[in-house]
Design a protein around this motif. Sequence first.
Motif, PDB file in Angstrom:
ATOM      1  N   ILE A   1      -4.832  -7.704  -4.596  1.00 40.60           N
ATOM      2  CA  ILE A   1      -5.196  -7.737  -2.963  1.00 40.60           C
ATOM      3  C   ILE A   1      -5.269  -9.358  -2.700  1.00 40.60           C
ATOM      4  N   LEU A   2      -5.443 -10.313  -3.254  1.00 43.13           N
ATOM      5  CA  LEU A   2      -5.290 -11.951  -2.989  1.00 43.13           C
ATOM      6  C   LEU A   2      -4.028 -11.928  -2.728  1.00 43.13           C
ATOM      7  N   TYR A   3      -3.017 -11.914  -3.645  1.00 41.65           N
ATOM      8  CA  TYR A   3      -1.732 -12.488  -3.554  1.00 41.65           C
ATOM      9  C   TYR A   3      -0.488 -11.394  -3.418  1.00 41.65           C
ATOM     10  N   GLY A   4      -0.800 -10.175  -3.223  1.00 47.43           N
ATOM     11  CA  GLY A   4       0.258  -9.288  -2.910  1.00 47.43           C
ATOM     12  C   GLY A   4       0.639  -8.312  -4.221  1.00 47.43           C
ATOM     13  N   THR A   5       1.397  -7.412  -3.974  1.00 45.73           N
ATOM     14  CA  THR A   5       1.905  -6.441  -4.873  1.00 45.73           C
ATOM     15  C   THR A   5       3.345  -6.744  -5.143  1.00 45.73           C
ATOM     16  N   GLY A   6       3.906  -7.735  -4.930  1.00 50.98           N
ATOM     17  CA  GLY A   6       5.299  -8.149  -5.333  1.00 50.98           C
ATOM     18  C   GLY A   6       6.342  -7.112  -4.605  1.00 50.98           C
ATOM     19  N   THR A   7       7.055  -6.519  -5.749  1.00 47.48           N
ATOM     20  CA  THR A   7       7.841  -5.555  -5.366  1.00 47.48           C
ATOM     21  C   THR A   7       7.334  -4.194  -5.585  1.00 47.48           C
ATOM     22  N   LYS A   8       6.177  -4.004  -6.229  1.00 44.39           N
ATOM     23  CA  LYS A   8       5.566  -2.897  -6.528  1.00 44.39           C
ATOM     24  C   LYS A   8       5.078  -2.058  -5.105  1.00 44.39           C
ATOM     25  N   LYS A   9       5.487  -0.669  -5.113  1.00 45.39           N
ATOM     26  CA  LYS A   9       5.275  -0.266  -3.772  1.00 45.39           C
ATOM     27  C   LYS A   9       3.939   0.853  -4.101  1.00 45.39           C
ATOM     28  N   LEU A  10       3.059   0.783  -2.980  1.00 42.50           N
ATOM     29  CA  LEU A  10       1.883   1.390  -2.967  1.00 42.50           C
ATOM     30  C   LEU A  10       2.056   2.980  -2.221  1.00 42.50           C
ATOM     31  N   LYS A  11       1.256   3.858  -2.600  1.00 39.58           N
ATOM     32  CA  LYS A  11       1.259   5.180  -1.871  1.00 39.58           C
ATOM     33  C   LYS A  11      -0.163   4.998  -1.154  1.00 39.58           C
ATOM     34  N   MET A  12       0.180   5.019   0.300  1.00 37.35           N
ATOM     35  CA  MET A  12      -0.892   4.779   1.441  1.00 37.35           C
ATOM     36  C   MET A  12      -1.194   5.930   2.290  1.00 37.35           C
ATOM     37  N   GLN A  13      -2.246   5.991   2.412  1.00 41.14           N
ATOM     38  CA  GLN A  13      -2.667   7.232   3.548  1.00 41.14           C
ATOM     39  C   GLN A  13      -3.538   6.864   4.389  1.00 41.14           C
ATOM     40  N   ARG A  14      -3.378   7.012   5.929  1.00 41.75           N
ATOM     41  CA  ARG A  14      -4.169   6.548   6.849  1.00 41.75           C
ATOM     42  C   ARG A  14      -4.504   7.486   7.702  1.00 41.75           C
ATOM     43  N   SER A  15      -5.785   7.803   8.002  1.00 40.41           N
ATOM     44  CA  SER A  15      -6.291   8.774   8.876  1.00 40.41           C
ATOM     45  C   SER A  15      -7.029   8.479   9.975  1.00 40.41           C
ATOM     46  N   THR A  16      -6.541   8.741  11.354  1.00 38.99           N
ATOM     47  CA  THR A  16      -7.260   8.284  12.442  1.00 38.99           C
ATOM     48  C   THR A  16      -7.562   9.523  13.224  1.00 38.99           C
ATOM     49  N   SER A  17      -8.209   9.175  14.382  1.00 40.82           N
ATOM     50  CA  SER A  17      -8.405  10.414  15.376  1.00 40.82           C
ATOM     51  C   SER A  17      -7.210  11.263  15.897  1.00 40.82           C
ATOM     52  N   TYR A  18      -5.961  10.756  15.511  1.00 41.24           N
ATOM     53  CA  TYR A  18      -4.661  11.355  15.900  1.00 41.24           C
ATOM     54  C   TYR A  18      -4.262  12.052  14.917  1.00 41.24           C
ATOM     55  N   GLY A  19      -4.633  11.928  13.562  1.00 42.49           N
ATOM     56  CA  GLY A  19      -3.998  12.759  12.380  1.00 42.49           C
ATOM     57  C   GLY A  19      -4.135  11.741  11.302  1.00 42.49           C
ATOM     58  N   SER A  20      -3.441  12.364  10.128  1.00 40.44           N
ATOM     59  CA  SER A  20      -3.029  11.429   8.825  1.00 40.44           C
ATOM     60  C   SER A  20      -1.702  11.001   8.796  1.00 40.44           C
ATOM     61  N   SER A  21      -1.563   9.917   8.258  1.00 34.62           N
ATOM     62  CA  SER A  21      -0.130   9.690   7.951  1.00 34.62           C
ATOM     63  C   SER A  21       0.206   9.080   6.709  1.00 34.62           C
ATOM     64  N   ASN A  22       1.278   9.317   5.855  1.00 28.95           N
ATOM     65  CA  ASN A  22       1.499   8.675   4.595  1.00 28.95           C
ATOM     66  C   ASN A  22       2.641   7.606   4.792  1.00 28.95           C
ATOM     67  N   TYR A  23       2.476   6.586   3.635  1.00 30.60           N
ATOM     68  CA  TYR A  23       3.295   5.484   3.903  1.00 30.60           C
ATOM     69  C   TYR A  23       3.647   5.191   2.255  1.00 30.60           C
ATOM     70  N   ASN A  24       4.755   4.499   2.201  1.00 32.73           N
ATOM     71  CA  ASN A  24       5.044   3.736   0.837  1.00 32.73           C
ATOM     72  C   ASN A  24       5.378   2.395   1.127  1.00 32.73           C
ATOM     73  N   GLY A  25       4.964   1.463   0.367  1.00 30.67           N
ATOM     74  CA  GLY A  25       5.195  -0.010   0.884  1.00 30.67           C
ATOM     75  C   GLY A  25       4.480  -0.890  -0.206  1.00 30.67           C
ATOM     76  N   THR A  26       4.886  -2.059   0.109  1.00 31.71           N
ATOM     77  CA  THR A  26       4.288  -3.246  -0.832  1.00 31.71           C
ATOM     78  C   THR A  26       3.184  -3.647   0.174  1.00 31.71           C
ATOM     79  N   PHE A  27       2.285  -4.645  -0.575  1.00 31.37           N
ATOM     80  CA  PHE A  27       1.339  -5.382   0.244  1.00 31.37           C
ATOM     81  C   PHE A  27       1.429  -6.759  -0.076  1.00 31.37           C
TER      82      PHE A  27
END
Length: 213
Positions: free
Chosen positions: A89-115
């Motif tokens: 959380i504080l310093y990032g995930t480096g090269t490790k990718k995360l599975k992310m999902q975001r829901s808004t009033s327009y629908g849901s989206s899935n992402y893969n990426g680092t933080f």
Amino acid sequence: LSPRMFSFNNPYGACPVCSGLGTQLVADPDLVIPDWDKSILDGAIQASGFNNVKDDSIARMYFEAIAQAYKFSLDIPVEMIPKKGLDAILYGTGTKKLKMQRSTSYGSSNYNGTFEGVIPNLQRRYAETTSDWARADIEAVMTQCVCPDCGGARLSTESLSVTVGGKNIYEFCQMPIHEELDFIQNLQLTEKEQMIGALIVREIRDRLNFLNS
């Protein structure tokens, strides 16, 4: 070599990291998270851009993905989050990718990426922004620290690598006056060095004698 290389008020001599100040403003984890007894969902993180943890916020998306990857809950006190999870959380995930999902009033989206990490994100935005308001907002969670590049010497690495009698200009200026005088009086120079530096060495010695009297 030229005189301007030995002045931290000149861009040719100043440390490029701290611009010759000797210190840097850096994001402080204890200001980013002022109350470690709070959970992330209760607003533990008070840094600009990460203090909104509503269901559809980007910050919430990242935090939930990190919580899932490192097996913890966002509603437990921050001090109970596993070290690897809190570091992510504080310093990032480096090269490790995360599975992310975001829901808004327009629908849901899935992402893969680092933080990037809260602290690197704050440092980057602070360096890049041209907004005084944005800088002041980020400065609320920053503290003044000694520059990691020059160690507070305020000069560039190239300038500090130049030595006379085994000392660079910063090391010499840090000495008490009587030690500086002793150093100058016992300076061992070659015949060529004496020819080059005779006038400046004499002037330094005279000024130190005056200050030491």
